[in-house]
Enzyme design. Sequence first.
Site, PDB file in Angstrom:
ATOM      1  N   ASP A 406       0.965  -1.233  -0.034  1.00  0.00           N
ATOM      2  CA  ASP A 406      -0.140   0.177   0.013  1.00  0.00           C
ATOM      3  C   ASP A 406       1.161   1.437  -0.035  1.00  0.00           C
ATOM      4  O   ASP A 406       2.000   1.290   0.569  1.00  0.00           O
ATOM      5  CB  ASP A 406      -0.909  -0.088   1.124  1.00  0.00           C
ATOM      6  N   ASP A 620      -1.794  -0.872   5.924  1.00  0.00           N
ATOM      7  CA  ASP A 620      -1.894  -0.280   7.345  1.00  0.00           C
ATOM      8  C   ASP A 620      -2.749  -1.050   8.336  1.00  0.00           C
ATOM      9  O   ASP A 620      -2.905  -0.750   9.451  1.00  0.00           O
ATOM     10  CB  ASP A 620      -2.368   1.000   7.193  1.00  0.00           C
ATOM     11  N   ASP A 624      -6.889  -1.781   4.314  1.00  0.00           N
ATOM     12  CA  ASP A 624      -6.173  -2.829   3.621  1.00  0.00           C
ATOM     13  C   ASP A 624      -6.485  -4.193   3.999  1.00  0.00           C
ATOM     14  O   ASP A 624      -6.183  -5.135   3.563  1.00  0.00           O
ATOM     15  CB  ASP A 624      -4.619  -2.747   3.448  1.00  0.00           C
TER      16      ASP A 624
END
Length: 726
Positions: A406, A620, A624
């Site tokens: 991410d 995180d 996600d």
Amino acid sequence: MAVSESLPLSTCTVRIERRGGRGEAGARALERHLQGLSGIHDVAVSFRTGSATITYDEAITSEEAIRDAVRDRNVSIRDGSETDTDDVSTRSELRREAMFVGLTLLGMVIGLVTGWLAGPSLLRWTGYGVAYVFGGWYGLRGAIETLRHRAVDIDLLMIVAALGALSIGAPFEGAMLLFLFSLSNTLQHYAIGRSRRAIKSLIEMRPDEAQVLRNGEEITVPIADVAVGDVFVVRPGDRIPLDGIVTSGEGTVDQASLTGESVPVPKESGDEVFGGTINESGSLEIEVTRQAHESAISRLINMVENAQSEKAPTQRLIDRLEQPYVLGVFALTIAAIAIPLGFGGEFTSTFYRAMTLMVAASPCAVIISTPAAVLSAIASGGRQGVLFKGGEHVETAANIDAVAFDKTGTLTRGETQLTDVFVRDGLADESLTADELLSLAAAVQARSEHHLARATVTEAEDRGLNVPDGRRFQSEAGKGVCAEVEDGTIHIGNRSYVETVLEDVVIEGLEPGLDRLQSLEAEGKTSVLVVREHGDDVTVLGWLAFTDTVRPGAAEMIEDLRSLGVEHIVMLTGDNERVAQQIADEVGIDEVQAELLPEEKVATIEELVERHENVAMVGDGVNDAPALATATLGIAMGGAGTDVALETADVVLMGDDIGKIPYVLELGRRTRQTLKINLAIAFGAIGLMVSTILLRGIPLPLAVVGHEGSTVLVSLNGLRLLGFRE
């Protein structure tokens, strides 16, 4: 087994008695019994670590019913948590085992020396009796318990072999077998205990008392009696007793014990601190946010204990093979007796060789080779601020050949800042200022948890703006938000928001607004439009631009991953492609997938798994979560207090240190290498001794030394992982 879908599954850990034997066949029998109960979804039992982890359906059964089922199998339950008292009990048990080993050695020596010197027969047999009683005590107990579960294990093999040696007039060989068996057993328990104590020592870092402010005075209160909302004082050099938020004071806190951060972290009013960490400088007043049993350090200990009961694939395979392997050794031993006797062989020599074969073929070293390594790896990771949530994930980390990241909060700091506030030229309301535009945007964003929203609200607060109330807030994930503010509706969103949510609306100033977004994105900034809807009048008021910075060490981390052999590195983000590509170019990412919704991230991970098979996702742990769950290995930049990260991912980086990701993969690969070496030693020793016995024959003492020596060797080799560093 029946599982209802009406409620989510729950997991409990029951601390059971630890047993002195080596085999886990009894644990497998208990697993099978529990799995046959209604409402049980999954079970992992280990008598070595003294834990049973059960996933169950609360609509069908309960934790108390599970505990009763365990007791029904004559397995004692240790109530309470892993406390100092339990640790003292473990040390006391190890001392008792060591004493038994010493008495076994003493009895064996007395019997041997008395026999050499033709001393009194009573003294000789008393010595061997002491050796057999104390050397076989734990093994016999383990064998009996396993037989009660209608199973057989290694303990039974060793007891039968020792009694067999005694029955043919070779008491020294049997005593030597029991001595080395009990010695290596004690060393095995010591090795596993080391890996447990490496984590359990965390609980010793938490003070028993806190200096709480009550009615303006400091009073000493046991941490169990401190409530959420209480304020306590911590002075320089003190350990912080509980999780909380700093309300007054400034200082630096050493969080290495919990997060693995090597540099003390500055703390000031509004910052979060964690129990068990050390206040190095400055006096702090801290408001409690979690009670003692809910603190980050308590949850870490609990989750690592659960991880220790979650078996690695290699260990699960070996545990499943233990029972049929032991039965095979018994069958081989019987055949080694029956076949030569059938051809007229002499009984004593035939029986002696069969006992030697039984000892040599016993899989003690094979059984201990995996847990000695995997538990040490879990403990080593925990001390570095890396939480593996099970042995399976340690092995999985060794096979990763593609990694997806991410962007925000992972590759970048996640501390997004509002850099530009533009009012569109040509507005009918020419009196609208940048501050007024910002206050309208903050009124909408105050209801959102998105990082761009937090940056907008923070900037409005820093400017001291009067922010009106927003009503009827609505959010479109990955696109934008809207709310009623004053006499109209304010929309804040990206190009996708305008093209979908407002697709049927004629928007004044849309074209110059989109052009401006494109130019800002070309500068590497994330940008959104601010649109006001008032009746039939829909107008672009202006736009906001944000920026984020790459985490220090991100580029070096990517290089380290490549040096470990990771084939493909991808960035997944909901941000626009230009901004994402600029970050990717800066850190050296191979591929960028931008402007993704959460469900599109999942689809991308599924595609990566098809292409590369073993894929790690680093995120995180909040937005996600679906992608983390879909990946082969989910790694959360969770931080010590993030509940969602702790619950979602397979691995949690407690200190949010992106530089630990290569460490995760390298520790997995080092563990895999250790497992290969251990299994090679174990099977090599068995193969060499069995083939030699069948072809030429070797003395029983030599088989004993080879068998127990390989067991000690793999235990110590696995223990080396406790010292693994980056």
